[in-house]
Design an enzyme around this catalytic site. Structure first.
Site, short mmCIF file in Angstrom:
data_model
loop_
_atom_site.label_atom_id
_atom_site.label_comp_id
_atom_site.label_asym_id
_atom_site.label_seq_id
_atom_site.Cartn_x
_atom_site.Cartn_y
_atom_site.Cartn_z
N GLU A 217 68.45 33.35 50.39
CA GLU A 217 69.38 34.87 50.12
C GLU A 217 68.44 35.22 51.28
O GLU A 217 67.11 36.50 50.57
CB GLU A 217 69.10 35.68 48.46
CG GLU A 217 70.33 34.15 47.73
CD GLU A 217 71.72 34.01 48.08
OE1 GLU A 217 72.03 35.11 48.56
OE2 GLU A 217 72.09 32.58 47.49
N CYS A 251 68.82 44.42 49.54
CA CYS A 251 68.85 44.41 50.69
C CYS A 251 70.28 43.83 51.17
O CYS A 251 70.94 43.57 52.16
CB CYS A 251 68.63 42.60 49.93
SG CYS A 251 69.21 42.21 48.94
#
Length: 472
Positions: A217, A251
């Site tokens: 990720e 993010c």
């Protein structure tokens, strides 16, 4: 013999992994009831530690709103546990599969088996959510877990260690500190990493030595595209929220905005006004998050100065942006105009409260700009349900998309979450997460009669007849 004090991280980690793997082999796959019980225990512990978590994260960041922490860290994991608890029976149920026509009396099914021991490497920006979401997914899939959080958030790590040790035996879930390279080199049954693309490459390389499958990720530059004439308060407010949540240290934050050339001035005015509404005391507002440390703060300042040196226009927005200097490692909300490809800010993930604005003339120009860069973790589109929206969805590739909003797709537990290309590989959340951390074991049960027995040696006319039938 190596003393305890001299033991390397690799040795320590290896011993813990061996204990967990032995426990898994001894006890086998946990039942549905056991998995649900474990998830509920963790939920109870998480809620009980809410105040300690809020205080710890505030300490680690210097200032972070307790509401942001409760919403993005605690609530996200609690909702994820509730989602898994309600659907786990269905996720675990074997799925029946099509049987080849010439074996009709047999049957096929897929059973979802735990992998064994899952390693999790989590980042500092959402240190509870991004640690525990992979953990709860691994528990739901019946695995044991070793968690290595970021060293940049020691106060939060101490709370996590206390929470997990009170909830699980160490041979089921344990948290470790130490060398990340040593951890990612362990022969896990699966490794989940959340962090930067650069570090993700080294993690994947280390894991490959043992052929450990990885879920990465990562991040990247996630665009927010505003359709022409769509400078509405709701749209701009959502961009303010997504960009400045946790000081931009998210993010999936909108990294930059693509705004029609006729709307740039209106967007800038609206963005400034809505930043002021969100943070009435400017960058010293109690709800405005500091950058996690001086090093990260200086990296962001360097991005701004590089852009300025190359001719960009730097505009600080909101109330009293100069007050940022009164709080340690705090950066005022900033807009950057006139960004060109020779600037670092055009290529590097920003991870702070800085919003470059790019003007486009036609929606195709915006699409081309996105597609000329690595595929982002998220994409945001603001506009009507028309051909332009459909074109953006069809002609761009990103990890996930939110339409007419930002960030909140990560809170949709039934959607898979993850990147594509440079923004990551593999998914967790939803049934995709459960299956990522499970082994789908295909099982064929042969019936009493199987026409393929006619194909056993010695071969002859019967074999030719069967082959002619199958290849007709």
């Amino acid at each position: 013999m190596t003393s305890t004090a001299q033991r390397t991280d690799a040795e320590r980690f290896g011993d813990i992994l061996a204990v967990q793997r032995a426990a898994y082999l001894r006890d086998g796959a946990p039942s549905l009831a056991q998995r649900r019980s474990d998830l509920k225990k963790l939920k109870t512990a998480l809620i009980a530690h809410r105040g300690a978590i809020e205080d710890a994260i505030n300490t680690d960041f210097g200032n972070r709103s307790r509401h942001e922490t409760a919403m993005m860290e605690v609530t996200g994991v609690v909702q994820g546990i509730d989602y898994l608890d309600r659907r786990l029976r269905r996720f675990m149920r074997p799925s029946h599969r099509h049987i080849a026509p010439y074996m009709r009396l047999g049957s096929n099914r897929v059973e979802y088996q735990p992998l064994g021991v899952v390693g999790v490497i989590s980042p500092w920006n959402y240190p509870v959510n991004l640690s525990l979401m992979p953990v709860i997914t691994a528990i739901a899939a019946g695995n044991r877990v070793m968690l290595k959080p970021s060293k940049l958030v020691p106060a939060t790590n101490a709370v996590l260690a206390s929470l997990l040790s009170q909830t699980f035996p160490t041979d089921q879930v344990t948290i470790v500190d130490g060398d990340g390279s040593a951890f990612s080199s362990l022969p896990f049954d699966h490794l989940v990493f959340t962090g930067s693309t650069a570090v993700g490459r080294s993690v994947m390389k280390a894991a490959s030595e043992h052929l450990v499958p990885v879920t990465l990720e990562l991040g990247g530059k996630s665009p927010a595209i505003l359709a022409k004439g769509n400078i509405k308060d709701q749209a701009v407010s959502d961009i303010v929220f997504g960009k400045l949540l946790s000081g931009g240290q998210t993010c999936i934050a909108p990294d930059y905005a693509l705004v029609h050339e006729s709307d740039v001035d209106a967007f800038l005015a609206s963005y400034d006004r809505l930043v002021k509404a969100a943070y009435p005391d400017g960058p010293t507002s109690k709800d405005y998050t500091s950058i996690v440390n001086d090093k990260e703060h200086q990296n962001l300042v360097a991005l701004i100065e590089d852009a300025r040196a190359h001719g960009a226009q730097i505009i600080e927005v909101g109330h009293r942006p100069g007050d940022a200097s009164r709080r340690p490692h705090t950066l005022a909300p900033t807009v950057v105009l006139g960004v060109t490809d020779d600037m670092r800010i055009a290529h590097e993930e920003i991870f702070g409260p800085i919003l470059p604005i790019f003007a486009y003339g036609h929606i195709d120009d915006a699409i081309d700009y996105v597609n000329a860069r690595p595929r982002p973790l998220a994409l945001y589109y603001f506009g009507a349900n028309d051909t332009d929206r459909r074109k953006v969805l069809d002609q761009t590739t990103s990890g996930n998309v939110t339409i007419n909003g930002t960030i909140m797709h990560v809170g949709q537990d039934d959607l898979p979450f993850g990147g594509v290309g440079a923004s990551g590989m593999g998914k967790y959340h939803g049934i995709e997460g459960f299956r990522t951390l499970s082994h789908p074991k295909g099982i064929y049960t042969q019936g009493r009669f199987n026409s393929m027995r006619l194909m056993h040696a010695p071969f002859g006319k019967t074999a030719d007849t069967v082959l002619n039938f199958l290849l007709r």
